[in-house]
Design a protein around this motif. Structure first.
Motif, mmCIF file in Angstrom:
data_model
loop_
_atom_site.group_PDB
_atom_site.id
_atom_site.type_symbol
_atom_site.label_atom_id
_atom_site.label_comp_id
_atom_site.label_asym_id
_atom_site.label_seq_id
_atom_site.Cartn_x
_atom_site.Cartn_y
_atom_site.Cartn_z
ATOM 1 N N ASN A 1 0.841 -1.191 0.000
ATOM 2 C CA ASN A 1 0.000 0.000 0.000
ATOM 3 C C ASN A 1 0.876 1.241 0.000
ATOM 4 N N LEU B 1 -12.122 0.605 -0.103
ATOM 5 C CA LEU B 1 -10.847 -0.070 0.124
ATOM 6 C C LEU B 1 -10.181 0.415 1.410
ATOM 7 N N SER B 2 -10.304 1.711 1.700
ATOM 8 C CA SER B 2 -9.687 2.237 2.921
ATOM 9 C C SER B 2 -10.348 1.658 4.164
ATOM 10 N N GLY C 1 -7.513 6.087 -5.460
ATOM 11 C CA GLY C 1 -7.937 5.053 -4.518
ATOM 12 C C GLY C 1 -7.167 3.753 -4.627
ATOM 13 N N LEU C 2 -6.314 3.641 -5.641
ATOM 14 C CA LEU C 2 -5.561 2.396 -5.811
ATOM 15 C C LEU C 2 -4.259 2.387 -5.020
ATOM 16 N N ASN C 3 -4.128 3.333 -4.097
ATOM 17 C CA ASN C 3 -3.004 3.276 -3.171
ATOM 18 C C ASN C 3 -3.219 2.154 -2.158
ATOM 19 N N TYR C 4 -4.410 1.597 -2.127
ATOM 20 C CA TYR C 4 -4.723 0.429 -1.295
ATOM 21 C C TYR C 4 -4.602 -0.820 -2.165
ATOM 22 N N GLN C 5 -3.378 -1.084 -2.638
ATOM 23 C CA GLN C 5 -3.140 -2.196 -3.550
ATOM 24 C C GLN C 5 -3.432 -3.554 -2.921
ATOM 25 N N THR D 1 -4.518 9.136 -1.911
ATOM 26 C CA THR D 1 -5.765 8.551 -2.406
ATOM 27 C C THR D 1 -6.250 9.314 -3.628
ATOM 28 N N ARG E 1 -13.677 1.518 -4.983
ATOM 29 C CA ARG E 1 -12.467 2.136 -4.436
ATOM 30 C C ARG E 1 -12.686 2.891 -3.130
ATOM 31 N N HIS F 1 -7.089 -3.975 -2.898
ATOM 32 C CA HIS F 1 -7.553 -4.067 -4.288
ATOM 33 C C HIS F 1 -7.282 -5.460 -4.858
#
Length: 97
Positions: A10, A41-42, A23-27, A18, A38, A30
């Motif tokens: 992440n 995800l957090s 929002g794809l910083n939460y790989q 974010t 998205r 994801h």
């Protein structure tokens, strides 16, 4: 679960990360839940992080710049291992003789 968490990371940085990454910083989340919207995800992060600790699976979070550094170091290591992928072993042996 273990494979997805171990092979992802992440990106930290709060709301700007974010926003920047959509929002794809939460790989990790994801990869575990690819169909999850998205914005959720957090929320899943806390649950996944806790479950990872329970299973003793490393849960990696890093900054954007550290993440790029990890990728660049890996590509350099792999790329330099094969200096010339088109070099023919037979031609090289004949040139040395």
């Amino acid at each position: 679960f273990s494979k997805q968490v171990r092979t992802s990371r992440n990106i930290t940085g709060g709301w700007w990360a974010t926003w920047l990454m959509g929002g794809l910083n939460y790989q990790i989340e994801h990869h575990l839940f690819p169909n999850m919207p998205r914005p959720h995800l957090s929320k899943a992060r806390a649950i996944v992080k806790e479950h990872s600790q329970t299973l003793n699976v490393p849960y990696v979070e890093t900054t954007l710049f550290e993440s790029y550094g990890i990728v660049i170091r890996y590509l350099n290591r792999v790329g330099l291992a094969a200096r010339d992928p088109f070099e023919c072993p037979m031609t090289s042996a004949a040139a040395r003789a």
